[in-house]
Motif scaffolding. Structure first.
Motif, PDB file in Angstrom:
ATOM      1  N   ASP A 238      31.027  51.474  41.941  1.00 28.23           N
ATOM      2  CA  ASP A 238      29.666  50.996  41.709  1.00 28.23           C
ATOM      3  C   ASP A 238      28.781  51.393  42.887  1.00 28.23           C
ATOM      4  OD1 ASP A 238      27.470  49.768  40.735  1.00 28.23           O
ATOM      5  OD2 ASP A 238      28.245  47.719  40.842  1.00 28.23           O
ATOM      6  N   ASP A 239      27.928  52.384  42.672  1.00 30.84           N
ATOM      7  CA  ASP A 239      27.016  52.866  43.712  1.00 30.84           C
ATOM      8  C   ASP A 239      25.743  53.380  43.032  1.00 30.84           C
ATOM      9  OD1 ASP A 239      25.754  53.803  45.950  1.00 30.84           O
ATOM     10  OD2 ASP A 239      27.079  55.525  46.240  1.00 30.84           O
ATOM     11  N   PRO A 240      24.802  52.487  42.719  1.00 30.31           N
ATOM     12  CA  PRO A 240      23.599  52.875  41.976  1.00 30.31           C
ATOM     13  C   PRO A 240      22.803  53.999  42.628  1.00 30.31           C
ATOM     14  CG  PRO A 240      23.807  50.484  42.070  1.00 30.31           C
ATOM     15  CD  PRO A 240      24.846  51.040  42.998  1.00 30.31           C
ATOM     16  N   ASP A 241      22.842  54.094  43.951  1.00 26.77           N
ATOM     17  CA  ASP A 241      22.065  55.135  44.634  1.00 26.77           C
ATOM     18  C   ASP A 241      22.532  56.536  44.244  1.00 26.77           C
ATOM     19  OD1 ASP A 241      20.539  53.256  45.897  1.00 26.77           O
ATOM     20  OD2 ASP A 241      21.700  53.284  47.771  1.00 26.77           O
ATOM     21  N   SER A 242      23.813  56.683  43.941  1.00 26.07           N
ATOM     22  CA  SER A 242      24.340  57.993  43.557  1.00 26.07           C
ATOM     23  C   SER A 242      24.573  58.097  42.051  1.00 26.07           C
ATOM     24  CB  SER A 242      25.650  58.272  44.295  1.00 26.07           C
ATOM     25  OG  SER A 242      26.651  57.331  43.919  1.00 26.07           O
ATOM     26  N   GLY A 243      24.134  57.087  41.318  1.00 27.19           N
ATOM     27  CA  GLY A 243      24.284  57.132  39.868  1.00 27.19           C
ATOM     28  C   GLY A 243      25.641  56.706  39.362  1.00 27.19           C
ATOM     29  N   ARG A 244      26.465  56.171  40.227  1.00 25.79           N
ATOM     30  CA  ARG A 244      27.784  55.707  39.800  1.00 25.79           C
ATOM     31  C   ARG A 244      27.757  54.198  39.528  1.00 25.79           C
ATOM     32  NH1 ARG A 244      31.410  56.587  44.376  1.00 25.79           N
ATOM     33  NH2 ARG A 244      29.531  56.783  45.666  1.00 25.79           N
ATOM     34  N   PRO A 245      28.630  53.743  38.663  1.00 25.66           N
ATOM     35  CA  PRO A 245      29.749  54.467  38.068  1.00 25.66           C
ATOM     36  C   PRO A 245      29.309  55.368  36.914  1.00 25.66           C
ATOM     37  CG  PRO A 245      29.707  52.254  37.210  1.00 25.66           C
ATOM     38  CD  PRO A 245      28.629  52.310  38.259  1.00 25.66           C
ATOM     39  N   TYR A 246      30.062  56.473  36.724  1.00 21.80           N
ATOM     40  CA  TYR A 246      29.882  57.308  35.553  1.00 21.80           C
ATOM     41  C   TYR A 246      30.598  56.633  34.378  1.00 21.80           C
ATOM     42  CZ  TYR A 246      28.305  61.398  38.274  1.00 21.80           C
ATOM     43  OH  TYR A 246      27.612  62.263  39.071  1.00 21.80           O
ATOM     44  N   SER A 247      30.175  56.947  33.193  1.00 18.19           N
ATOM     45  CA  SER A 247      30.850  56.467  31.990  1.00 18.19           C
ATOM     46  C   SER A 247      31.909  57.481  31.573  1.00 18.19           C
ATOM     47  CB  SER A 247      29.851  56.272  30.845  1.00 18.19           C
ATOM     48  OG  SER A 247      28.924  55.257  31.155  1.00 18.19           O
ATOM     49  N   GLY A 248      33.092  56.992  31.261  1.00 13.96           N
ATOM     50  CA  GLY A 248      34.154  57.878  30.788  1.00 13.96           C
ATOM     51  C   GLY A 248      33.948  58.195  29.317  1.00 13.96           C
ATOM     52  N   ARG A 249      33.922  59.490  28.987  1.00 15.72           N
ATOM     53  CA  ARG A 249      33.802  59.939  27.599  1.00 15.72           C
ATOM     54  C   ARG A 249      34.776  61.090  27.408  1.00 15.72           C
ATOM     55  NH1 ARG A 249      31.267  55.940  27.609  1.00 15.72           N
ATOM     56  NH2 ARG A 249      29.174  55.517  26.770  1.00 15.72           N
ATOM     57  N   TYR A 250      35.780  60.914  26.559  1.00 19.11           N
ATOM     58  CA  TYR A 250      36.748  61.987  26.328  1.00 19.11           C
ATOM     59  C   TYR A 250      37.020  62.092  24.839  1.00 19.11           C
ATOM     60  CZ  TYR A 250      40.860  64.969  26.778  1.00 19.11           C
ATOM     61  OH  TYR A 250      41.757  66.008  26.678  1.00 19.11           O
ATOM     62  N   ILE A 251      36.584  63.180  24.238  1.00 19.02           N
ATOM     63  CA  ILE A 251      36.742  63.398  22.805  1.00 19.02           C
ATOM     64  C   ILE A 251      38.073  64.076  22.502  1.00 19.02           C
ATOM     65  CG2 ILE A 251      35.763  64.563  20.783  1.00 19.02           C
ATOM     66  CD1 ILE A 251      33.015  64.330  22.174  1.00 19.02           C
ATOM     67  N   GLY A 252      38.494  64.983  23.383  1.00 18.98           N
ATOM     68  CA  GLY A 252      39.723  65.728  23.132  1.00 18.98           C
ATOM     69  C   GLY A 252      39.471  67.062  22.457  1.00 18.98           C
ATOM     70  N   SER A 253      38.209  67.406  22.237  1.00 17.00           N
ATOM     71  CA  SER A 253      37.800  68.739  21.800  1.00 17.00           C
ATOM     72  C   SER A 253      36.965  69.320  22.932  1.00 17.00           C
ATOM     73  CB  SER A 253      36.965  68.683  20.516  1.00 17.00           C
ATOM     74  OG  SER A 253      37.717  68.221  19.422  1.00 17.00           O
ATOM     75  N   LEU A 254      37.447  70.376  23.563  1.00 15.13           N
ATOM     76  CA  LEU A 254      36.780  70.941  24.735  1.00 15.13           C
ATOM     77  C   LEU A 254      35.315  71.238  24.463  1.00 15.13           C
ATOM     78  CD1 LEU A 254      36.656  72.266  27.544  1.00 15.13           C
ATOM     79  CD2 LEU A 254      37.698  74.317  26.516  1.00 15.13           C
ATOM     80  N   VAL A 255      35.026  71.896  23.337  1.00 13.25           N
ATOM     81  CA  VAL A 255      33.642  72.244  23.015  1.00 13.25           C
ATOM     82  C   VAL A 255      32.775  71.000  22.925  1.00 13.25           C
ATOM     83  CG1 VAL A 255      32.155  73.087  21.159  1.00 13.25           C
ATOM     84  CG2 VAL A 255      34.084  74.458  21.894  1.00 13.25           C
TER      85      VAL A 255
END
Length: 334
Positions: A229-246
């Motif tokens: 948690d670091d709002p100044d750097s834009g964190r946390p990032y949200s995890g998003r993983y579809i499993g299709s590279l494209v």
């Protein structure tokens, strides 16, 4: 360039910038996108067409092949061969080089492609895609491995099609990255996203965290850093993983973020293919102001050693890739 401009007109206008342009590249691209339309049409009726499930064969990577993979591979090969401008091709589904009949005499280009990235997801209605790249053939006579084992900086064009809520083509010829959306009513790809650039701020990270126990300390530390948690750097990032590279890459390209498929204790060089997955997407990423790395070196500068070589891949917003490299190389801790 105007939003709504057809792909064919756009390519022709781009070609006018080169006095020696023959129109061969335009013809090849038109046929490749026609193949994309055929694949999109079939994907959209996957539950009705007999293309779901395994074909019963094993590809060069030891993976079970989906029916859709085999069919799409044939569609793209036939489309490219029909232009008379393609000499040879390499794909994920071919062990070696496919020599186009008559291509030795007429073909100035060679094609590398992954016919259906994420095909195992089609039966659950998840976005999938096609990745491709075009090079000029250098050797006299039949194309050989030397023609294909070249760094990404020598690509003439790289792109992908994504089959989702709409069908999109995103490509570059080294003059920026442009996106076209298929209008099914008229059967044309129309310009919808001009001069795509990675956003200045990132939101997402994409990685299969089920492999965490196989990662090295640097990789684990970087993912932990993204979750802090670091709002100044834009964190946390949200995890998003579809499993299709494209699909994962496309979201991060438009919304900001990084996709990662690292090497690990089981697969030290990762599982993504350098020639027809990493190099094309790296060209697109760099043209959109992003970056692509194997954790140490830029992907675009790597010269493949074999047609189906695998490589770790960290690709997305340039600052994210730079920080990832710092963690992976032990120059930074969490």
């Amino acid at each position: 360039m105007e939003v709504g401009e057809t792909l064919t007109r756009f390519i022709m206008e781009q070609g006018r910038k080169y006095p020696d342009a023959s129109g061969d590249f335009t013809q090849l691209m038109v046929e490749l996108t026609r193949a994309g339309k055929m694949i999109a049409n079939t994907v959209n009726k996957a539950g009705l067409a007999n293309i779901l499930g395994l074909s019963g064969t094993i590809n060069v990577h030891g993976e079970r092949v989906e029916k859709l993979d085999e069919w799409a591979n044939e569609v793209i090969l036939k489309a490219g061969a029909g232009t008379g401008r393609l000499s040879a091709a390499v794909s994920e589904e071919l062990e070696g080089i496919y020599q186009v009949p008559g291509g030795q005499e007429q073909g100035d280009y060679i094609l590398v492609f992954d016919p259906v990235d994420g095909s195992s997801n089609i039966d659950v209605n998840v976005s999938i895609g096609t990745i491709f790249s075009i090079f000029r053939k250098e050797s006299a006579g039949l194309a050989n491995e030397t023609d294909f084992l070249r760094p990404g900086c020598e690509q003439v064009c790289a792109g992908y099609l994504i089959y989702g809520s709409s069908t999109m083509l995103v490509y570059t010829t080294g003059q920026g990255v442009h996106g076209f959306t298929l209008d099914p009513a008229i059967g044309e790809f129309l310009l919808s996203n001009k001069s795509i650039r990675f956003p200045e701020s990132s939101k997402y990270y994409s990685v299969n965290e089920s492999y965490r126990n196989r990662w090295d300390d640097g990789m684990r530390s970087y993912v932990d850093y993204l979750k802090q948690d670091d709002p100044d750097s834009g964190r946390p990032y949200s995890g998003r993983y579809i499993g299709s590279l494209v699909a994962d890459f496309h979201r991060n390209l438009l919304k900001g973020g990084i996709f990662m498929y690292p090497g690990d204790s089981k697969s030290p060089t990762g599982k993504l293919r350098l020639v027809y997955e990493a190099l094309p997407l790296a060209f697109i990423a760099e043209q959109a102001g992003g970056a692509a790395s194997n954790g140490r070196d830029p992907i675009s500068g790597l010269r493949p050693e074999n047609l189906h070589q695998t490589v770790p891949l960290f690709i997305g917003s340039a600052p994210d890739v730079s920080v990832a490299e710092a963690f992976l190389q032990g120059r930074r801790g969490g």
